[in-house]
Write a protein that holds these residues in place. Structure first.
Motif, short mmCIF file in Angstrom:
data_model
loop_
_atom_site.label_atom_id
_atom_site.label_comp_id
_atom_site.label_asym_id
_atom_site.label_seq_id
_atom_site.Cartn_x
_atom_site.Cartn_y
_atom_site.Cartn_z
N GLY A 59 -45.38 31.05 -2.80
CA GLY A 59 -46.67 30.63 -2.24
C GLY A 59 -46.47 29.90 -0.92
N CYS A 60 -45.46 29.05 -0.87
CA CYS A 60 -45.17 28.31 0.36
C CYS A 60 -44.67 29.24 1.46
N LEU A 61 -43.81 30.19 1.12
CA LEU A 61 -43.30 31.13 2.12
C LEU A 61 -44.41 31.99 2.69
N ARG A 62 -45.31 32.45 1.83
CA ARG A 62 -46.43 33.28 2.30
C ARG A 62 -47.41 32.46 3.15
N LEU A 63 -47.65 31.23 2.76
CA LEU A 63 -48.54 30.36 3.54
C LEU A 63 -47.94 30.09 4.93
N LEU A 64 -46.64 29.82 4.98
CA LEU A 64 -45.98 29.61 6.27
C LEU A 64 -46.05 30.87 7.14
N PRO A 105 -36.02 25.81 9.31
CA PRO A 105 -34.87 25.80 8.39
C PRO A 105 -35.27 25.97 6.92
N HIS A 106 -36.40 25.38 6.52
CA HIS A 106 -36.88 25.52 5.15
C HIS A 106 -37.25 26.97 4.85
N GLN A 107 -37.97 27.57 5.80
CA GLN A 107 -38.40 28.95 5.61
C GLN A 107 -37.19 29.88 5.52
N LEU A 108 -36.23 29.70 6.42
CA LEU A 108 -35.03 30.54 6.38
C LEU A 108 -34.27 30.35 5.08
N SER A 109 -34.10 29.11 4.64
CA SER A 109 -33.39 28.83 3.40
C SER A 109 -34.09 29.51 2.21
N GLY A 110 -35.41 29.40 2.16
CA GLY A 110 -36.16 30.02 1.07
C GLY A 110 -36.09 31.53 1.09
N LEU A 111 -36.27 32.12 2.27
CA LEU A 111 -36.21 33.58 2.38
C LEU A 111 -34.82 34.10 2.02
N LEU A 112 -33.80 33.44 2.52
CA LEU A 112 -32.42 33.85 2.20
C LEU A 112 -32.12 33.69 0.72
N HIS A 165 -45.13 20.87 1.30
CA HIS A 165 -43.76 20.71 1.78
C HIS A 165 -42.84 20.35 0.60
N GLY A 166 -43.23 19.40 -0.20
CA GLY A 166 -42.42 19.01 -1.36
C GLY A 166 -42.27 20.12 -2.38
N HIS A 167 -43.33 20.94 -2.54
CA HIS A 167 -43.26 22.06 -3.48
C HIS A 167 -42.18 23.04 -3.06
N MET A 168 -42.11 23.32 -1.78
CA MET A 168 -41.11 24.26 -1.30
C MET A 168 -39.72 23.66 -1.42
N ARG A 169 -39.56 22.43 -0.99
CA ARG A 169 -38.23 21.79 -1.04
C ARG A 169 -37.69 21.74 -2.46
N ARG A 170 -38.54 21.51 -3.42
CA ARG A 170 -38.08 21.44 -4.82
C ARG A 170 -37.59 22.78 -5.33
N SER A 171 -38.11 23.87 -4.77
CA SER A 171 -37.73 25.19 -5.26
C SER A 171 -36.57 25.79 -4.49
N LEU A 172 -36.09 25.12 -3.45
CA LEU A 172 -34.95 25.61 -2.68
C LEU A 172 -33.65 25.22 -3.35
N GLN A 173 -32.70 26.14 -3.42
CA GLN A 173 -31.39 25.80 -3.96
C GLN A 173 -30.59 24.98 -2.96
N CYS A 174 -30.95 25.06 -1.68
CA CYS A 174 -30.28 24.26 -0.65
C CYS A 174 -31.36 23.69 0.26
N ASP A 175 -31.71 22.43 0.07
CA ASP A 175 -32.76 21.74 0.79
C ASP A 175 -32.26 21.31 2.17
N PRO A 176 -32.92 21.75 3.27
CA PRO A 176 -32.50 21.33 4.61
C PRO A 176 -32.69 19.84 4.88
N GLU A 177 -33.43 19.14 4.03
CA GLU A 177 -33.64 17.70 4.19
C GLU A 177 -33.18 16.94 2.94
N PRO A 178 -31.91 17.00 2.60
CA PRO A 178 -31.48 16.42 1.33
C PRO A 178 -31.66 14.90 1.23
N THR A 179 -31.74 14.20 2.36
CA THR A 179 -31.86 12.75 2.30
C THR A 179 -33.31 12.27 2.32
#
Length: 167
Positions: free
Chosen positions: A31-36, A55-62, A1-15
């Protein structure tokens, strides 16, 4: 989860705090997107994953299909296909809620807002799309009584703007 959030330009859980990366560890978006995507196909995991990671998956894919990146360019076609699959097959209400959550992020960059708006339009054209959006808007407005008139006005405007065959 943290690996994906770090690579997102817009993190759905910024706090939500992130644990530090171990020495030599790098964020890994694809790797995270394919695993999901793989885990999503398992009926027992899908409900849990949808509620927590959509939301994380959509943010990453977009991000991959919208933001030019030499490193991610080879993955853009797979990400576009995965987005189409989610928009076409995922239940409309959770999908609308996840997309709306991305739009409400104060840190959402213009590219993400535009990409989310386009996907919201696709969702609206699905059977039950308008009704699901109205439910989503009313659920969000239900938290604050003073927001109810604005939600009702937005609902009326939305219903007036949707073609008769759209929903």
């Amino acid at each position: 989860h943290g690996h994906m959030r770090r690579s997102l330009q817009c993190d759905p859980e910024p706090t939500a705090p992130l644990a530090p990366l171990a020495s030599g560890e790098t964020p890994e978006l694809m790797g995270c997107l394919r695993l999901l995507a793989h885990a999503w196909r398992h009926p027992g995991l899908r409900g849990v994953l949808c509620g927590r990671y959509l939301p994380h998956q959509l943010s990453g894919l977009l991000q991959v299909v919208t933001v030019p990146s030499e490193a991610l360019a080879p993955h853009a076609a797979w990400c576009e296909a995965r987005l189409e699959e989610l928009v076409a097959a995922e239940e409309v209400l959770p999908l609308l809620e996840a997309l709306s959550a991305l739009l409400r992020l104060p840190s959402a960059p213009p590219w993400l807002r535009a990409a989310v708006a386009a996907r919201l339009s696709q969702c609206m054209m699905r059977p039950g799309g308008v009704a699901s959006l109205v439910l989503c808007l009313h659920a969000r407005g239900g938290e604050a009584p003073e927001a109810q008139p604005a939600v009702e006005e937005l609902t009326v405007r939305l219903l007036r703007s949707v073609p008769a065959a759209g929903g």
